[in-house]
Design a protein around this motif. Structure first.
Motif, mmCIF file in Angstrom:
data_model
loop_
_atom_site.group_PDB
_atom_site.id
_atom_site.type_symbol
_atom_site.label_atom_id
_atom_site.label_comp_id
_atom_site.label_asym_id
_atom_site.label_seq_id
_atom_site.Cartn_x
_atom_site.Cartn_y
_atom_site.Cartn_z
ATOM 1 N N LEU A 196 14.456 -0.132 2.260
ATOM 2 C CA LEU A 196 13.154 0.514 2.098
ATOM 3 C C LEU A 196 12.070 -0.459 1.632
ATOM 4 C CD1 LEU A 196 14.132 3.894 0.427
ATOM 5 C CD2 LEU A 196 13.580 3.464 2.799
ATOM 6 N N ARG A 197 12.395 -1.738 1.525
ATOM 7 C CA ARG A 197 11.408 -2.700 1.027
ATOM 8 C C ARG A 197 10.191 -2.797 1.943
ATOM 9 N NH1 ARG A 197 14.961 -7.849 0.495
ATOM 10 N NH2 ARG A 197 12.956 -8.860 0.068
ATOM 11 N N LEU A 198 10.462 -2.792 3.235
ATOM 12 C CA LEU A 198 9.349 -2.881 4.175
ATOM 13 C C LEU A 198 8.468 -1.636 4.099
ATOM 14 C CD1 LEU A 198 7.818 -4.231 6.446
ATOM 15 C CD2 LEU A 198 9.447 -3.250 8.068
ATOM 16 N N GLN A 199 9.126 -0.442 4.036
ATOM 17 C CA GLN A 199 8.327 0.783 3.925
ATOM 18 C C GLN A 199 7.514 0.789 2.639
ATOM 19 O OE1 GLN A 199 11.477 0.604 4.996
ATOM 20 N NE2 GLN A 199 12.135 2.441 6.093
ATOM 21 N N THR A 200 8.113 0.299 1.557
ATOM 22 C CA THR A 200 7.398 0.262 0.279
ATOM 23 C C THR A 200 6.185 -0.664 0.367
ATOM 24 O OG1 THR A 200 9.465 0.645 -0.905
ATOM 25 C CG2 THR A 200 7.616 -0.227 -2.181
ATOM 26 N N ALA A 208 2.286 -5.764 -2.563
ATOM 27 C CA ALA A 208 2.674 -5.683 -1.150
ATOM 28 C C ALA A 208 2.898 -7.073 -0.566
ATOM 29 C CB ALA A 208 1.608 -4.934 -0.359
ATOM 30 N N LEU A 209 1.990 -8.001 -0.849
ATOM 31 C CA LEU A 209 2.113 -9.349 -0.292
ATOM 32 C C LEU A 209 3.326 -10.087 -0.863
ATOM 33 C CD1 LEU A 209 -1.634 -10.363 -0.153
ATOM 34 C CD2 LEU A 209 -0.051 -10.406 1.768
ATOM 35 N N ALA A 210 3.602 -9.888 -2.133
ATOM 36 C CA ALA A 210 4.777 -10.544 -2.724
ATOM 37 C C ALA A 210 6.055 -10.077 -2.030
ATOM 38 C CB ALA A 210 4.839 -10.247 -4.220
ATOM 39 N N GLU A 211 6.167 -8.775 -1.789
ATOM 40 C CA GLU A 211 7.346 -8.237 -1.115
ATOM 41 C C GLU A 211 7.415 -8.691 0.339
ATOM 42 O OE1 GLU A 211 10.668 -7.188 -1.139
ATOM 43 O OE2 GLU A 211 9.843 -5.963 -2.769
ATOM 44 N N LEU A 212 6.275 -8.675 1.013
ATOM 45 C CA LEU A 212 6.255 -9.054 2.426
ATOM 46 C C LEU A 212 6.552 -10.544 2.611
ATOM 47 C CD1 LEU A 212 3.163 -6.969 3.524
ATOM 48 C CD2 LEU A 212 5.502 -6.654 4.359
ATOM 49 N N ALA A 217 8.414 -12.325 0.661
ATOM 50 C CA ALA A 217 9.856 -12.464 0.444
ATOM 51 C C ALA A 217 10.633 -12.038 1.688
ATOM 52 C CB ALA A 217 10.286 -11.638 -0.765
ATOM 53 N N LEU A 218 10.211 -10.953 2.302
ATOM 54 C CA LEU A 218 10.880 -10.493 3.525
ATOM 55 C C LEU A 218 10.680 -11.483 4.665
ATOM 56 C CD1 LEU A 218 9.948 -6.705 3.440
ATOM 57 C CD2 LEU A 218 12.259 -7.638 3.342
ATOM 58 N N ALA A 219 9.488 -12.055 4.768
ATOM 59 C CA ALA A 219 9.198 -12.989 5.858
ATOM 60 C C ALA A 219 10.048 -14.254 5.765
ATOM 61 C CB ALA A 219 7.716 -13.355 5.857
ATOM 62 N N VAL A 247 7.618 -7.064 12.839
ATOM 63 C CA VAL A 247 6.986 -5.999 12.055
ATOM 64 C C VAL A 247 6.537 -6.535 10.702
ATOM 65 C CG1 VAL A 247 7.333 -3.744 10.989
ATOM 66 C CG2 VAL A 247 8.308 -4.218 13.231
ATOM 67 N N VAL A 248 7.389 -7.348 10.091
ATOM 68 C CA VAL A 248 7.044 -7.927 8.782
ATOM 69 C C VAL A 248 5.826 -8.836 8.917
ATOM 70 C CG1 VAL A 248 7.843 -9.423 6.924
ATOM 71 C CG2 VAL A 248 9.394 -7.761 7.931
ATOM 72 N N GLN A 249 5.768 -9.629 9.980
ATOM 73 C CA GLN A 249 4.626 -10.528 10.171
ATOM 74 C C GLN A 249 3.331 -9.750 10.398
ATOM 75 O OE1 GLN A 249 6.774 -12.854 13.282
ATOM 76 N NE2 GLN A 249 6.016 -14.633 12.158
ATOM 77 N N HIS A 250 3.425 -8.655 11.162
ATOM 78 C CA HIS A 250 2.250 -7.803 11.357
ATOM 79 C C HIS A 250 1.744 -7.261 10.021
ATOM 80 C CE1 HIS A 250 1.396 -7.440 15.619
ATOM 81 N NE2 HIS A 250 2.689 -7.421 15.884
ATOM 82 N N GLU A 251 2.658 -6.761 9.215
ATOM 83 C CA GLU A 251 2.265 -6.189 7.920
ATOM 84 C C GLU A 251 1.709 -7.257 6.994
ATOM 85 O OE1 GLU A 251 1.989 -3.196 6.468
ATOM 86 O OE2 GLU A 251 2.284 -2.399 8.477
ATOM 87 N N LEU A 252 2.320 -8.430 7.010
ATOM 88 C CA LEU A 252 1.839 -9.521 6.151
ATOM 89 C C LEU A 252 0.430 -9.930 6.558
ATOM 90 C CD1 LEU A 252 2.311 -11.578 3.945
ATOM 91 C CD2 LEU A 252 3.519 -13.010 5.592
#
Length: 648
Positions: free
Chosen positions: A141-145, A172-176, A178-180, A188-193
């Protein structure tokens, strides 16, 4: 000899003997486990029960665990589905209230609906934050969060809650990020970032933090470039995002005076939007986006003095906008874009000395923006744009007049009054007319030739001497004091243009004194109070430009005492004090009444805002939106002021 044996009868009541059978072997068998267990259980019932419980309990526990795991799995699936449905509902709610225009544009208001839109956004915000609170923090759920935090940050930014907005963007940016950095990271992660970085950049730019904004915009551009190279380069949604990101970075470069870099960025955005427009000729949004890029590029060309190229870009932007269907042309964002294009075209025509064409363009711009101001009287951006257009039109009208003829007439007026004075027949009206003529002649001299500044100052000095003597002779005539203040203000403007800030400061101080005398002569006159406020603000800005935040803070703190105003004066004074806080960091060591400048400004500004609420101030939105109040937003007393305004 044979022996005969007589036969014997059977005994009465006896059975006949059984026949002799064949002999068989009988083998004995031991008792089986079941029999032994049964016999043992009968002899030891308590022990048997304990054994049964010991055997059955693990089996029952294992079965219950399997059943429970299945239930948990089902509940988690339901939770994920509910999360996705709730997040989709929030996205739908946001799409209903946020205009899906260029990402650099802000909320586009609708007629008579600003309060309704605000309420919808606040409800969406509460809904989004409740979902965040329920997030169990599971890895999937990290991406949804992160996505939801970014949307909540968007809402806070639109509502003007700068600190809350940045807090959610940062999370949001810290989580994104980390995911990236994880191997399984996807597009999807890159779009959100990219989206989160872009929107936080807008927040920084709005607050005046240009370097921070530049860093976020560059991150956004880098992510989008990587996406385009790794996915479909012809994806239209991605192409528009890249164009918007280039536009934001180009506008930032333009504001910093980096015209070459700005031209390159806006040129790239324009080429992308040209492609999108060719593919979607019926989509009015593509036309508006392309018009915006042409406007931006035209402004850069104007800054480089490539006026004909700029005029061509503005004309092409107008061709795109005026060709839209009637139902689209009435949208506020379209009307504002048309007004901006006409205004820019007027500036280009004026630079090319085609004054009639410039006047026509400015006039059309004024008509468009005036209609927006009527429809949205509380939207500050429209009022500011209208003021700019009217100023441009006024300056143009001054240029279109026959300046040499005007000068000749003014000189004739002054000569005639001097002739009457030689005969001893001049009175108040004649002397006032001469001061007015000298004032106008000074303005004409400055307008015609910038080299005539020295002559203009001499003319103003004569006018000020005449006006000062009139004000001293007739101290109860408020108009005489007000006109003296106008003369000092003109002198201050001329000196400021020549970078003589100290000389301008003296004239502003004298203008404030004259305007104060006018207020004393006829207290409570609204136009006098307005001019008083304008002069105080001009003096504060002059002092800040000289690196004197302490002096500016003192002037601002005295404003409510010197001006007979209520809430508006206090809010404006608080705004100036808030602007002095970051400036104090650049000029260390200055103090006001034995306090560091920043501490003095913070205390007085918060007290003035609290007093403004007591005087009936109700515009909480302005307090949230104004970037000048940023240094106060984290203060508890500032939040109390907002709460006091918003409480029923």
């Amino acid at each position: 000899m044979a022996i005969l044996v007589a036969a014997r009868p059977l005994e009465s009541g006896r059975s006949p003997p059984l026949p002799i059978q064949k002999e068989t072997m009988i083998t004995a068998k031991p008792a089986g486990p079941a029999a032994r267990t049964t016999k043992w259980s009968r002899r030891h019932p308590a022990a048997a029960l304990a054994v049964v419980v010991a055997i059955l309990l693990p089996l029952l526990g294992a079965g219950a665990l399997v059943w429970h795991n299945r239930r948990i799995s089902q509940e988690l699936q339901n939770t994920n589905a509910e999360w996705e449905r709730a997040e989709a509902n929030l996205a739908t709610a946001l799409d209903a209230v946020i205009a899906p225009s260029d990402s650099s544009q802000r909320l586009a208001p609708l007629p008579q609906s600003e309060e309704a839109r605000r309420e919808m956004l606040e409800r969406a915000l509460a809904f989004g934050e409740s979902l965040l609170a329920r997030n169990p923090g599971r890895p999937e759920l990290r991406l949804q969060t992160a996505r939801l935090r970014r949307r909540v940050a968007d809402i806070h930014q639109l509502l003007g809650n700068t600190a809350e907005s940045q807090r959610h963007y940062d999370a949001a940016l810290a989580e994104l990020e980390a995911l990236a950095n994880e191997p399984a990271s996807g597009a999807v992660v890159q779009h959100e970032l990219a989206a989160a970085a872009n929107n936080r950049g807008m927040l920084h730019e709005y607050a005046g933090r240009r370097e921070a904004a530049r860093g976020d915009y560059e991150t956004c551009n880098r992510m989008l470039d990587a996406l385009q190279s790794s996915t479909d380069p012809e994806n239209e949604e991605l192409m528009e995002k890249i164009a918007a990101a280039r536009t934001n970075l180009g506008n930032l470069a333009m504001a910093a005076g980096e015209t070459i870099g700005a031209e390159a960025l806006h040129g790239k955005a324009l080429r992308l939007r040209q492609q999108l427009r060719e593919r979607n000729k019926g989509d009015w949004r593509r036309a508006c986006d392309l018009a915006a890029s042409r406007n931006n590029l035209g402004i850069v060309l104007l800054m480089q003095e490539r006026v004909e190229g700029a005029r061509d870009q503005f004309r092409q932007a107008l061709d795109l906008l005026v060709g839209l269907p009637p139902e689209v042309s009435q949208r506020p964002e379209v009307r504002r874009a048309v007004a901006a294009a006409h205004n820019n075209l007027g500036t280009a025509e004026a630079a090319l000395k085609d004054l009639p064409a410039a006047e026509s363009a400015y006039g059309r711009s004024a008509v468009q923006i005036e209609s927006l101001v009527r429809d949205f009287p509380r939207t500050r951006e429209y009022r500011d744009q209208l003021a700019t257009v009217k100023l441009n039109l006024e300056l143009l009208m001054q240029r279109r007049k026959d300046a040499s003829d005007a000068q000749r007439r003014l000189l004739d007026t002054i000569a005639a009054i001097d002739a009457l004075a030689a005969q001893g027949t001049t009175g108040l009206a004649h002397r006032q007319a001469k001061a007015d003529a000298l004032h106008s002649l000074a303005r004409q001299t400055w307008t015609i030739d910038g080299a005539g500044a020295n002559e203009a100052e001499k003319l103003l000095k004569q006018a000020i001497e005449i006006q000062r003597s009139l004000a001293a002779e007739f101290p109860r005539e408020d108009q005489l004091h007000a006109q003296l203040a106008d003369l000092h203000r003109t002198a201050a403007e001329m000196l400021a243009r020549r970078k003589d800030l100290a000389g301008a400061q003296k004239h502003l101080e004298q203008a404030i004194a004259a305007q104060g005398a006018a207020a004393d002569a006829q207290a409570g006159k609204p136009e006098i109070q307005t001019k008083q406020r304008e002069l105080h603000v001009a003096l504060c800005e002059n002092l800040m430009a000289q690196g004197e935040p302490a002096a500016a803070a003192l002037v601002a703190a005295r404003m409510p005492l010197e001006i007979q105003g209520g809430a508006e004066v206090r809010v404006q004074a608080a705004e100036i004090l808030a602007r002095c806080i970051p400036l104090a960091d650049l000029f260390k060591g200055q103090k006001v009444r034995d306090l560091p400048v920043e501490e003095f400004c913070r205390r007085v500004a918060l007290q003035l805002l609290a007093d403004a609420v007591k005087y009936g101030y109700t515009d909480a939105r302005y307090l949230r939106d104004s970037a000048d109040f940023e240094p106060l937003r984290q203060q508890e007393d500032f939040q109390k002021v907002l709460a006091a305004i918003e409480s029923p």
